[in-house]
Design an enzyme around this catalytic site. Structure first.
Site, PDB file in Angstrom:
ATOM      1  N   LEU A 631      41.373  49.574   9.374  1.00 12.92           N
ATOM      2  CA  LEU A 631      41.103  50.798   8.820  1.00 12.92           C
ATOM      3  C   LEU A 631      39.843  50.707   7.805  1.00 12.92           C
ATOM      4  O   LEU A 631      39.319  51.572   7.637  1.00 12.92           O
ATOM      5  CB  LEU A 631      42.422  51.022   8.148  1.00 12.92           C
ATOM      6  CG  LEU A 631      43.805  51.130   8.869  1.00 12.92           C
ATOM      7  CD1 LEU A 631      44.937  51.738   8.153  1.00 12.92           C
ATOM      8  CD2 LEU A 631      43.460  52.233  10.219  1.00 12.92           C
ATOM      9  N   GLU A 706      48.482  38.191   5.482  1.00 12.24           N
ATOM     10  CA  GLU A 706      48.911  37.027   5.399  1.00 12.24           C
ATOM     11  C   GLU A 706      48.215  35.924   6.401  1.00 12.24           C
ATOM     12  O   GLU A 706      47.962  34.610   6.331  1.00 12.24           O
ATOM     13  CB  GLU A 706      50.533  36.918   5.694  1.00 12.24           C
ATOM     14  CG  GLU A 706      51.100  37.027   4.442  1.00 12.24           C
ATOM     15  CD  GLU A 706      52.381  37.659   4.682  1.00 12.24           C
ATOM     16  OE1 GLU A 706      53.543  36.918   4.162  1.00 12.24           O
ATOM     17  OE2 GLU A 706      52.517  38.931   5.115  1.00 12.24           O
TER      18      GLU A 706
HETATM   19 MO1  MOS Z   1      54.467  38.436   1.974  1.00 13.60          MO
HETATM   20  S1  MOS Z   1      55.095  36.265   1.367  1.00 13.60           S
HETATM   21  O1  MOS Z   1      55.521  38.786   2.991  1.00 13.60           O
HETATM   22  O2  MOS Z   1      54.523  39.075   0.128  1.00 13.60           O
END
Ligand code: MOS
Length: 749
Positions: A631, A706
């Protein structure tokens, strides 16, 4: 909802709308809140890791200057456990309030809390509380795979075929154990709570990655209905998962405020951050891989054991990615927990996948060495056509392209595989690769959009911005739908009183909040059109809403720019200040999925090695990420760059060390606990493949919080092997690991 393909704002580089507030110091973080009459709380921390409190002498502390009160098990007042099975996990020592009994289960556990006029007075008095203990020897450290589990046997997490038979029959095998030490979250913003109590209602200023869950936990523990608790987190100085779930200090601040009927501020010190608010657990993983002569996997077995605390059952879930990342007819993943006298472990950026892929991808690299096969080719060869663990198709997977594009950008074809064979400027070069993946998901989310007579739009959602750009992404979506410029859009987040929104976890905020705010904006637009056809004096009076459209902040007859009326004019004619619309995104988690939703990536790392002075540096990382549509590309790139840095820390530096006698974390500060800093940061080349995943939402967006960390450590240890000839299987890599271990040459050219 129809896929949205073209947009003037989505996918366009957009500076964070909250940036000016942050750089000017106007953004209010939890501990920035001050109230008249506010007092300060400082916890008293246990100095043993196992045993019992036998005495608590508060007399001296109570007489000290500025001290208002000292609370402990005897006088904190009634607190309750959180009932089981309420939504997401609510981790405070197995859902118990602090001070519930006299048992000490980890070093630093709170045994009392001092309240004083200033923080320094509270701190000094807390250190003057005399606690006596009956000590036991804490259970710390030790080989996890050989320790007694919390269950009779390891739990089977995923299984297909006959792995034992396939491993037995195989000629080409890797069977190795990979270990990781404890990593501690060190967001720059300390944990903190400012609690205000008016005799009925609690207003809690927290640094929380999940304000709605935080409210529910606090209400349960205080024994009041959720509507009597409001949790506010306008900004976070990050959290890395450590701020997902409430910790005991929050309930201490709230109960002190209740007892004193005064606002109370409690800031967790950096030292306490190492003992009271979670960590990534120590993990041992055994990986067994078998292939045929061509490198086609015939069996994969992944057994992990992580430590957990005495009361909590934190399962790191290291085998999450293993069942679907490669094609193999035989697979077994098991997991187990071992109790230690440590504070509760918790999610840390990429929980499960990040440590799991460190082990699996390290083993894949070792397998490639054994097969004398290029590690990129080995991965390409084992690409699955579907999610073999669930027997369902992938929503959108471009792993092969991640690997081939990454190899091209990195210059992988120039790599000579022999150890120590590559040089530059007198340095030995090593390069390594790893594949990675992370879940893509939506969680149930509600949002509201209001269109206002002052020409602005206001979006509200009970989620929060951990710092990655949630405010901005939501503004972009609403700008796209309404045609209003970003500067006319107010995004209001970080308040549990708002429509319930997602946790800032799992990298799923973007995927969850964007469809909900898009729908809310569409519905607000529909209400506006209704006002346009129903209001006396409107040029569109008695038209059908279907004849009209809301485009670029204007209401007009479909396709006709002539006669378009600004939305504020319509609202004025309708004599209303605002119209609003609600939006909702259903969750994808749980149940039986029809599609396997994941993001993918390939990580390529280069290290430089100077054997003469044992100097190892990560010099270059190329990362190619397939995480749906971006985005806001620069904000997304930030996430990946930050994650790569964190990966450098994970591979080379981060390790929480405990004194085995006392259970105390001994490197409990930012001088001794080493995180990667700018000087450690390699050149980072981030590429997004940018394939929208329209199966996940209309914008095709997933999330990138992540995935950038997954695989980095294995790519680095692979590079370390290439440079030095040493397979380091215990993170972090230490210089001494590379200094000519017995029986291994250092490959000094
Ligand atoms: Mo993340 S460890 O799912 O804040």
């Amino acid at each position: 909802m129809e896929p949205i393909k073209e947009s003037k704002v989505i996918g366009v580089a957009t500076p964070r709308i909250d940036g000016p507030l942050k750089v000017s110091g106007a953004a209010m973080y939890a501990s920035d809140h001050h109230f008249p009459g506010m007092v300060y709380a400082w916890p008293v921390c246990a100095t043993i890791a196992s045993g019992k409190v036998t005495g608590l002498d508060t007399a001296a502390a109570e007489k000290m200057t500025g001290v208002v009160a000292v609370y402990h098990r005897g006088n904190i007042g009634k607190l309750y456990r959180v009932p089981p099975a309420t939504g997401f996990s609510m981790i405070i020592d197995e859902k118990r309030p602090p001070f519930e009994d006299d048992v000490i289960r980890y070093y630093g556990q709170y045994v009392a809390v001092v309240v004083a006029q200033t923080m320094e007075q509270a701190h000094a008095a807390a250190e003057s509380v005399k606690v006596t203990y009956e000590k036991e020897k804490p259970v710390m450290g030790g080989k996890l795979l050989e320790s007694k589990l919390t269950t009779d046997k390891p739990e089977e997490k995923s299984k297909r075929g006959d792995t034992a038979a396939a491993l037995k029959a195989a000629k080409i095998k890797v069977d190795q154990v990979y270990t990781m030490q404890v990593e501690t979250h060190n967001p720059i913003e300390l944990h903190a709570s400012v609690a205000v109590y008016d005799g009925k209602k609690y207003t809690l200023y927290e640094t929380s990655q999940a304000v709605v869950n935080h409210r529910d936990v606090m209400a349960a523990m205080l024994g009041v209905p959720p509507e009597d608790v409001q949790v506010i987190t306008r900004f976070l100085g990050s959290g890395f998962g450590g701020k997902l779930w409430p910790w005991p200090h929050g309930i201490l601040a709230a109960s002190c405020a209740r007892n004193l009927k005064r606002p109370v501020k409690l800031v967790v010190s950096r030292q306490m951050m190492f003992q009271n608010v979670g960590h990534r657990p120590a993990i041992d993983q055994r990986i067994q891989l078998a292939t045929d002569a061509d490198g086609k996997l015939t069996a994969v077995q992944h057994d992990y054991v992580n430590h957990t605390s005495i009361l909590d059952d934190h399962d790191e879930g290291c085998g999450e990615i293993t069942p679907f990342i490669y094609s193999t007819p035989n697979l077994l993943v098991t997991g187990g927990l071992v109790r230690r006298n440590v504070g509760n472990p918790t999610a840390m950026r990429g929980p499960g996948a990040v440590p799991g892929l460190y082990a699996l991808e390290s083993a894949m690299n070792e397998l490639a060495v054994q097969l004398k096969m290029d590690p990129v080719q080995l991965r390409l060869k084992n690409e699955p056509a579907m999610d073999e663990s669930l027997g369902i198709p992938f929503s959108s997977r471009h792993m092969k392209e991640c690997l081939t594009v990454g190899a091209e950008k990195f210059g992988w074809s120039r790599r000579t595989p022999e150890v120590g064979s590559m040089k530059r400027d007198g340095l030995t070069l090593g390069s390594g690769v790893a594949a990675c993946s992370w879940i893509a998901a939506r969680s149930e989310t509600e949002a509201t959009v209001e269109l206002l007579q002052d020409g602005r739009a206001r979006v509200t959602c009970g989620t929060q911005d951990i710092g990655g750009g949630t405010y901005t992404a939501i503004a972009q979506v609403v700008s796209h739908e309404t045609g209003l410029p970003l500067k006319k859009i107010d995004v209001v987040l970080g308040d549990s009183a708002l429509p319930p929104g997602p946790i800032s976890g799992g990298s799923w905020v973007t995927a969850s909040i964007t469809p909900a705010s898009l729908q809310a904006a569409q519905n607000a637009g529909k209400t506006l059109l209704l006002a346009a056809v129903k209001s006396d004096g409107s040029p569109f009076k008695d038209k059908k809403p279907d004849d009209l459209e809301f485009v670029d902040g204007m209401v007009r007859l479909k396709g006709q720019t002539q006669g378009a009326i600004p939305m504020e004019e319509i609202l004025r004619i309708a004599k209303t200040n605002a119209v609003s619309g609600k939006g909702k995104s259903e969750g994808t988690l749980g149940g039986k999925p029809k599609l396997s939703f994941h993001s993918y990536g390939a990580q390529f790392a280069e290290v430089t090695w100077q054997p003469e002075i044992a100097r190892l540096r990560v010099s270059r990382v190329v990362t190619v990420i397939d995480a749906g549509r971006m985005l806001n590309p620069p904000a997304a790139r930030n996430q990946i760059e930050g994650a790569v840095m964190m990966g450098v820390g994970m591979a080379l530096f981060e390790e929480t060390m405990y004194d085995p006698r006392t259970g105390a974390p001994i490197n409990n500060n930012l001088a001794d606990y080493v995180v990667a800093v700018n000087a450690d940061t390699p050149d980072i080349d981030v590429t997004f493949l940018d394939y929208p995943d329209y199966e996940l939402n209309a914008l095709g967006a997933r999330g990138v919080g992540e995935i950038g960390l997954a695989g980095i450590a294995a790519a680095i240890t692979g590079a370390v092997y290439h440079a030095t000839g040493v397979h380091v299987r215990d993170l972090p890599v230490r210089i001494e690991d590379l200094l000519a271990p017995a029986g291994k040459s250092m490959h000094v050219a």
